[in-house]
Write an enzyme that holds these catalytic residues in place. Structure first.
Site, PDB file in Angstrom:
ATOM      1  N   ASP A 281       6.162 -50.279   0.044  1.00  0.00           N
ATOM      2  CA  ASP A 281       6.783 -49.182  -0.688  1.00  0.00           C
ATOM      3  C   ASP A 281       6.422 -47.881   0.041  1.00  0.00           C
ATOM      4  O   ASP A 281       5.598 -47.863   0.962  1.00  0.00           O
ATOM      5  CB  ASP A 281       6.371 -49.156  -2.164  1.00  0.00           C
ATOM      6  CG  ASP A 281       7.429 -48.452  -3.015  1.00  0.00           C
ATOM      7  OD1 ASP A 281       8.288 -47.746  -2.448  1.00  0.00           O
ATOM      8  OD2 ASP A 281       7.412 -48.589  -4.247  1.00  0.00           O
TER       9      ASP A 281
HETATM   10  C1  BGC Z   1      10.037 -46.357  -4.809  1.00  0.00           C
HETATM   11  C2  BGC Z   1      10.890 -47.476  -4.310  1.00  0.00           C
HETATM   12  C3  BGC Z   1      12.016 -46.932  -3.476  1.00  0.00           C
HETATM   13  C4  BGC Z   1      11.432 -46.125  -2.337  1.00  0.00           C
HETATM   14  C5  BGC Z   1      12.469 -45.540  -1.408  1.00  0.00           C
HETATM   15  C6  BGC Z   1       9.593 -45.445  -3.682  1.00  0.00           C
HETATM   16  O1  BGC Z   1       8.953 -44.304  -4.145  1.00  0.00           O
HETATM   17  O2  BGC Z   1       8.922 -46.889  -5.486  1.00  0.00           O
HETATM   18  O3  BGC Z   1      11.371 -48.246  -5.376  1.00  0.00           O
HETATM   19  O4  BGC Z   1      12.810 -47.966  -2.991  1.00  0.00           O
HETATM   20  O5  BGC Z   1      10.677 -45.059  -2.879  1.00  0.00           O
HETATM   21  O6  BGC Z   1      13.190 -44.541  -2.001  1.00  0.00           O
END
Ligand code: BGC
Length: 748
Positions: A281
């Site tokens: 993530d």
């Molecule tokens: C979120 C993810 C997301 C990623 C990209 C993160 O902060 O937890 O679910 O896909 O950002 O935007």
């Protein structure tokens, strides 16, 4: 001579044909062998493009140079064929011309915004959800995107957590079915089709169980709970062929998911045999330093790559440390090769090595993102997602003959609010293509109906100065519709709240409107279950509309006037008070079960609050009524290799055609590990015309009776087992409204 030329020509053609027939895995190896260590590490980096971020942004002016040097494998948040093409052009200047992957949070639609995932889950309509994901993928892929960071399949039992809006609710069975449907929808028939995007099951794992509902918080959980409740939707996503997984920000029992070897290597890539790749993530590799599990970036990179995180989203720990880790012999190149192979394999499967620009067709982009069919589907799905919570004296549906309707509230004329969290603004496209609730009502009523409007109040704050105007308008009308709720960005990532009441003075406004004596229909707009006891107890009619997307206004009008009979049911329990959270229907009975009365006699209840939800999981009304009868089991005993067929008859006893969601729950009465009071094990959504009767059948197999337990006294290793004994089978209209019961026995 001519013959020799033909032979040579024939040989060349054959070599080309053999090369063509090479499997994707062989093709990957033929690229891998050419790559330097630096280029391999490059494939494991994912950078944010410049326009949007959901985490701390690293300003990197050298991105283009790095792409040219083959040091970047993927970008996220790049939108539109023009921009994706320009980055891909730069990648084509690199030594090996390995194409970039473009990832994006296409969570509930691309240009056409569908209802937020929790709302769609309320439809329990798997085909509809698959179709909305399909359309989202069609638009996204036409706009240069190869990969969506969706579906989020995290089970969520705490509405304080802002990300409940992004998943399918509290239940592992329903959540698994939806996870499967959404992955199928995004990926279409097969990766490699130009309208298929890679799905990403996230967040692996247990992110939804953040303590206190505080986003990014720790998770402390038994193996049993993990396997029975939190992992099944991930397994379902995998079974549907999910190409990628994303790990999560939380630690699980003290080990960050990103550096969690048991989750990623042992379970996902080992036991489950996942052949795709895992992306971290946003920055989660570097965040392991904050967790306190590693000392610095170097250790963070070691921990993540060893545990099975293949791609580093935005932390740059891999870029800055993997080569040194190899040099220091802390990791082998084969570990990096494994991650690179997984990523290249997907690039081959997507067809990007054949044509890196195949998703960059501007003409197709225009055609798909302006396809009027998509809006039609969005309207249908939005109407299917609206839950009718209350309808005293059949106030709804409203008559189209009404002379005057007052439409009041801070959300009536809002546009963007209807999109909810995780919307996408496609550059150069009118992203405000949204039918407001006001416009939807205008579209619906005829020339003889007068619509009056007043805002009444804001979503937040204590300003009541607009009440008088609202009351004036109400008094002139036959019916009042009041649209209240959250702001769309009150639920979503990092939007945890300790107070989930309807904000501001909106319920005060309702109180004032009710005092006029006019019938008031309340629309509640939200990304999560809110607490709204005053409304629930006093408003005669309530529709829970969540955030419904581009076609919100039309869909709401369809339901208000009965062109669509509401059929949605809650995919998550609605608490009476935050004090009940976490609240979910499949709890254990305890040694001193609480009862519905208020005696609180040394049993497992609160002294000051019911333990029962305001609205139960699976609850939702219709404009018609259904009667359940004649539950039959074809046998009362089954062996593990056998099955039982349960049949039940459903009759539409009302005057309107409608759809019902019939739910099958099972309770294992005695287990070596205590079993929940009931667990959803099947459901059917059926359409019945007024007066019509249908018999539906459910098949009970060993799998529906299994749980995660030690399979023998001597073997303490947990696995799925079905223990012989008595089971109760329940057919319900919700988890609390059980209509019919039967019992059967599983025998050795
Ligand atoms: C979120 C993810 C997301 C990623 C990209 C993160 O902060 O937890 O679910 O896909 O950002 O935007």
């Amino acid at each position: 001579m001519k013959n020799i030329i033909s032979v040579i020509f024939f040989i060349l053609i054959s070599i080309a044909a053999i090369a063509q027939r090479k499997s994707n895995a062989q093709k990957v190896d033929s690229v891998l062998i050419l790559m330097t260590l630096e280029e391999k590490i490059g494939q494991l980096n994912q950078y944010n493009d410049d326009w949007k971020a959901t985490g701390p942004v690293t300003i990197d002016n050298k991105k283009a140079d790095q792409i040219r040097l083959g040091q970047v494998g993927s970008l996220l948040n790049t939108l539109g064929t023009e921009r994706t093409r320009s980055w891909q052009n730069i990648a084509m200047q690199s030594r090996l011309k390995i194409p970039l992957l473009f990832g994006q949070d296409v969570v509930h639609g691309f240009k056409t915004t569908f209802p937020i995932p929790l709302a769609e889950a309320a439809s329990w309509d798997l085909d509809a959800m698959q179709l909305s994901a399909r359309i989202a993928a069609t638009e996204a892929s036409a706009s240069g995107i190869h990969w969506t960071f969706a579906p989020m399949v995290d089970i969520a039992r705490d509405p304080r957590w802002g990300r409940v809006m992004e998943g399918a609710g509290e239940d592992p069975y329903l959540g698994s079915k939806i996870a499967y449907a959404r992955v199928k929808g995004f990926q279409g028939t097969q990766l490699g089709d130009v309208n298929a995007v890679m799905a990403c099951a996230k967040h692996f794992a247990a992110y939804g169980a953040a303590i206190g509902g505080r986003d990014y918080n720790s998770v402390d959980m038994s193996d049993r709970l993990l396997w029975e409740v939190y992992l099944p939707p991930f397994k379902a996503a995998l079974d549907a062929g999910a190409a990628t997984f994303m790990n999560s920000f939380n630690d699980l029992n003290g080990v960050p998911a990103t550096g969690n070897k048991i989750l990623q290597r042992d379970i996902l890539k080992g036991k489950w045999g996942f052949t795709g790749f895992v992306v971290s993530d946003w920055g989660s590799i570097g965040e392991m330093i904050n967790h306190g599990n590693v000392k610095n970036d170097y250790e963070a990179a070691w921990s993540a790559i060893t545990a099975g995180s293949d791609m580093d989203m935005e932390s740059r720990c891999y870029k800055n440390n993997l080569a040194q880790l190899v040099k220091d012999k802390k990791i082998t190149v084969s570990l990096i090769d494994d991650a690179v192979r997984r990523i290249l394999l997907k690039k081959f499967e997507l067809g990007l090595f054949d044509d890196p620009f195949r998703f960059c067709n501007a003409e197709r982009e225009q055609r798909e993102i302006n396809n009027p069919e998509h809006a039609k589907v969005a309207r249908e799905i939005a109407a299917k997602s609206i839950v009718l919570l209350k309808n005293t004296n059949s106030l709804l549906p409203l008559s189209k003959q009404l002379k005057t309707i007052a439409f009041i509230g801070p959300l009536v004329k809002a546009l963007k609010q209807n999109k909810g969290f995780w919307d996408i603004e496609v550059p150069g496209v009118d992203s405000n293509f949204i039918v407001s609730q006001w416009e939807g009502l205008q579209n619906k009523v005829g020339a003889n109906t007068q619509l009056l409007y007043a805002k009444g109040c804001d979503i937040e704050g204590d300003d009541q100065s607009g009440f008088d105007e609202a009351l004036e308008v109400a008094k002139q009308s036959e019916v009042v519709i009041l649209s209240i709720g959250e702001r769309r960005d009150m639920s979503g990532e990092a939007k945890s709240r300790s107070n989930i009441n309807i904000p501001g003075v909106q319920e005060e406004l309702l109180k004032a409107l009710l005092a006029t004596g006019k019938p008031v229909v309340v629309l509640i707009n939200s990304g999560r279950p809110l607490v709204f006891n005053y409304t629930a107890d006093h408003a005669p009619a309530i529709l829970y509309t969540w955030w419904l997307g581009s076609e919100a206004g039309n869909a709401i009008a369809d339901v208000l006037f009965g062109d669509v009979n509401p059929s949605a049911k809650l995919p998550i329990s609605f608490p009476v008070s935050v004090g009940q959270i976490p609240i979910y229907y499949s709890h254990f009975n305890t040694g001193r079960p609480a009862t519905n009365d208020s005696s609180h006699n040394y049993n497992s209840s609160y002294n000051d609050l019911s333990i029962f939800p305001k609205y139960a999981f699976g609850f939702g009304l219709s404009y018609t009524s259904f009667v359940y009868s004649n539950l039959q089991l074809n046998k009362k005993k089954m062996k593990k290799n056998e099955q039982i067929e349960a049949s039940v008859t459903i009759t539409n006893t009302g005057k309107a055609d409608g759809e019902d969601i019939v739910q099958l729950y099972i309770r294992d009465e005695v287990g070596s590990i205590a079993r929940p009071v009931k667990e959803l094990k099947d459901f059917r959504k059926i359409k019945l015309n007024a007066g019509e009767t249908k018999t539906i059948r459910f098949i009970i197999t060993k799998e529906k009776l299994s749980f995660y337990a030690p399979h023998s006294v001597n073997n303490q290793q947990l696995q799925w087992v079905a223990e012989p004994g008595d089971f109760e089978l329940m057919i319900g209209a919700s988890a609390e409204d059980i209509k019919l019961r039967a019992r059967f026995e599983l025998i050795k």
